[in-house]
Motif scaffolding. Structure first.
Motif, PDB file in Angstrom:
ATOM      1  N   MET A 119       0.838  -1.182   0.000  1.00 45.96           N
ATOM      2  CA  MET A 119       0.000   0.000   0.000  1.00 45.96           C
ATOM      3  C   MET A 119       0.884   1.247   0.000  1.00 45.96           C
ATOM      4  SD  MET A 119      -3.351   0.680   2.137  1.00 45.96           S
ATOM      5  CE  MET A 119      -3.420   1.916   3.359  1.00 45.96           C
ATOM      6  N   ILE A 120       0.429   2.256  -0.674  1.00 49.02           N
ATOM      7  CA  ILE A 120       1.177   3.515  -0.760  1.00 49.02           C
ATOM      8  C   ILE A 120       1.180   4.208   0.603  1.00 49.02           C
ATOM      9  CG2 ILE A 120      -0.791   4.943  -1.476  1.00 49.02           C
ATOM     10  CD1 ILE A 120       2.708   5.135  -2.956  1.00 49.02           C
ATOM     11  N   GLN A 121       2.284   4.876   0.917  1.00 49.59           N
ATOM     12  CA  GLN A 121       2.412   5.553   2.205  1.00 49.59           C
ATOM     13  C   GLN A 121       2.919   6.968   2.010  1.00 49.59           C
ATOM     14  OE1 GLN A 121       5.050   3.027   4.435  1.00 49.59           O
ATOM     15  NE2 GLN A 121       3.385   1.712   5.094  1.00 49.59           N
ATOM     16  N   VAL A 122       2.753   7.781   3.045  1.00 46.53           N
ATOM     17  CA  VAL A 122       3.283   9.135   2.986  1.00 46.53           C
ATOM     18  C   VAL A 122       4.794   9.091   2.841  1.00 46.53           C
ATOM     19  CG1 VAL A 122       1.368  10.203   4.234  1.00 46.53           C
ATOM     20  CG2 VAL A 122       3.360   9.387   5.488  1.00 46.53           C
ATOM     21  N   LEU A 123       5.324  10.124   2.233  1.00 43.94           N
ATOM     22  CA  LEU A 123       6.736  10.321   1.917  1.00 43.94           C
ATOM     23  C   LEU A 123       7.226   9.396   0.806  1.00 43.94           C
ATOM     24  CD1 LEU A 123       8.219  11.111   5.441  1.00 43.94           C
ATOM     25  CD2 LEU A 123       7.283  12.675   3.725  1.00 43.94           C
ATOM     26  N   GLN A 124       6.308   8.691   0.154  1.00 37.85           N
ATOM     27  CA  GLN A 124       6.631   7.919  -1.042  1.00 37.85           C
ATOM     28  C   GLN A 124       6.183   8.705  -2.266  1.00 37.85           C
ATOM     29  OE1 GLN A 124       4.615   4.145  -0.626  1.00 37.85           O
ATOM     30  NE2 GLN A 124       6.295   3.252   0.514  1.00 37.85           N
ATOM     31  N   LYS A 125       6.748   8.340  -3.403  1.00 42.73           N
ATOM     32  CA  LYS A 125       6.319   8.952  -4.657  1.00 42.73           C
ATOM     33  C   LYS A 125       4.898   8.504  -4.966  1.00 42.73           C
ATOM     34  CE  LYS A 125       9.766  11.451  -5.954  1.00 42.73           C
ATOM     35  NZ  LYS A 125       9.631  12.895  -5.994  1.00 42.73           N
ATOM     36  N   ALA A 126       4.090   9.438  -5.396  1.00 44.91           N
ATOM     37  CA  ALA A 126       2.720   9.126  -5.781  1.00 44.91           C
ATOM     38  C   ALA A 126       2.739   8.371  -7.107  1.00 44.91           C
ATOM     39  CB  ALA A 126       1.910  10.411  -5.923  1.00 44.91           C
ATOM     40  N   PRO A 127       1.956   7.309  -7.216  1.00 45.37           N
ATOM     41  CA  PRO A 127       1.895   6.588  -8.492  1.00 45.37           C
ATOM     42  C   PRO A 127       1.309   7.475  -9.583  1.00 45.37           C
ATOM     43  CG  PRO A 127       0.915   5.282  -6.706  1.00 45.37           C
ATOM     44  CD  PRO A 127       1.157   6.665  -6.170  1.00 45.37           C
ATOM     45  N   GLY A 151      -4.418   2.335  -2.935  1.00 59.49           N
ATOM     46  CA  GLY A 151      -4.961   1.619  -1.790  1.00 59.49           C
ATOM     47  C   GLY A 151      -6.344   2.103  -1.393  1.00 59.49           C
ATOM     48  N   ALA A 152      -7.059   2.698  -2.332  1.00 60.43           N
ATOM     49  CA  ALA A 152      -8.379   3.264  -2.040  1.00 60.43           C
ATOM     50  C   ALA A 152      -9.524   2.324  -2.408  1.00 60.43           C
ATOM     51  CB  ALA A 152      -8.550   4.586  -2.794  1.00 60.43           C
ATOM     52  N   LEU A 153      -9.240   1.283  -3.182  1.00 59.24           N
ATOM     53  CA  LEU A 153     -10.306   0.408  -3.665  1.00 59.24           C
ATOM     54  C   LEU A 153     -10.763  -0.560  -2.580  1.00 59.24           C
ATOM     55  CD1 LEU A 153     -12.002  -0.329  -6.179  1.00 59.24           C
ATOM     56  CD2 LEU A 153     -10.323  -2.131  -6.609  1.00 59.24           C
TER      57      LEU A 153
END
Length: 171
Positions: free
Chosen positions: A1-9, A108-110
């Motif tokens: 899952m995507i997290q803060v301080l990571q690059k946005a897909p 990770g919103a689905l």
């Protein structure tokens, strides 16, 4: 899952703008600006229009913060257009069609078991890094005022205490 301080897909998808014109939108189109990316469950529902319209009403505030708003759901661009023209009203930002559910999955919103997205919100800086991620139940609308406050705090680059507001000291 995507997290803060990571690059946005990154993504590229069809969106509806204004009264129903179709256009292609990519996250990379907005480099150099802050991006408020929010997901909502479905068109023609009850809580969703309250948020979608509030983001649109407050568009000038986002613009003054060098930010763009992008809304997204798993509905088709044709559903978005029909809703805009039959009740929702003209919007001041694009509504992205994530019909394939690919973007919602990347963020990770689905809600896989439901087949639609939850109310997820992301603040992405001008270089493409996520500074804020929030996930609400589909039944609970988000606070656009809190999104704006959090954007303002993130833009300081400082440590902001609880309940921080512009003009207050950072720590």
């Amino acid at each position: 899952m995507i997290q803060v301080l990571q690059k946005a897909p990154d993504f590229s998808a069809t969106a509806v703008v204004g009264n129903g014109d179709f256009t292609k939108v990519s996250l990379s189109d907005y480099r150099g600006k802050w991006v408020v990316l929010f997901f909502y469950p479905l068109d023609f529902t009850f809580v969703c229009p309250t948020e979608i319209q509030e983001f649109s009403k407050r568009q000038e505030e986002f613009k003054n913060l060098n930010a763009v708003v992008l809304g997204a759901s798993v509905d088709s661009e044709h559903s978005h257009k029909a809703w805009i023209n039959n009740g929702l009203g003209q919007l001041n930002y694009p509504l992205i069609s994530d019909f394939s559910k690919e973007i919602s999955r990347k963020y990770g919103a689905l809600l896989e078991d439901k087949g639609f997205s939850t109310r997820a919100t992301f603040l992405i800086d001008p270089e493409g890094t996520i500074h804020y991620a929030s996930y609400n139940s589909p039944n609970v609308g988000r606070s656009v005022a809190e999104v704006i406050r959090t954007l303002q705090a993130a833009q300081t680059g400082e440590r902001c205490p609880a309940e921080w507001k512009p003009g207050m000291k950072t720590v």
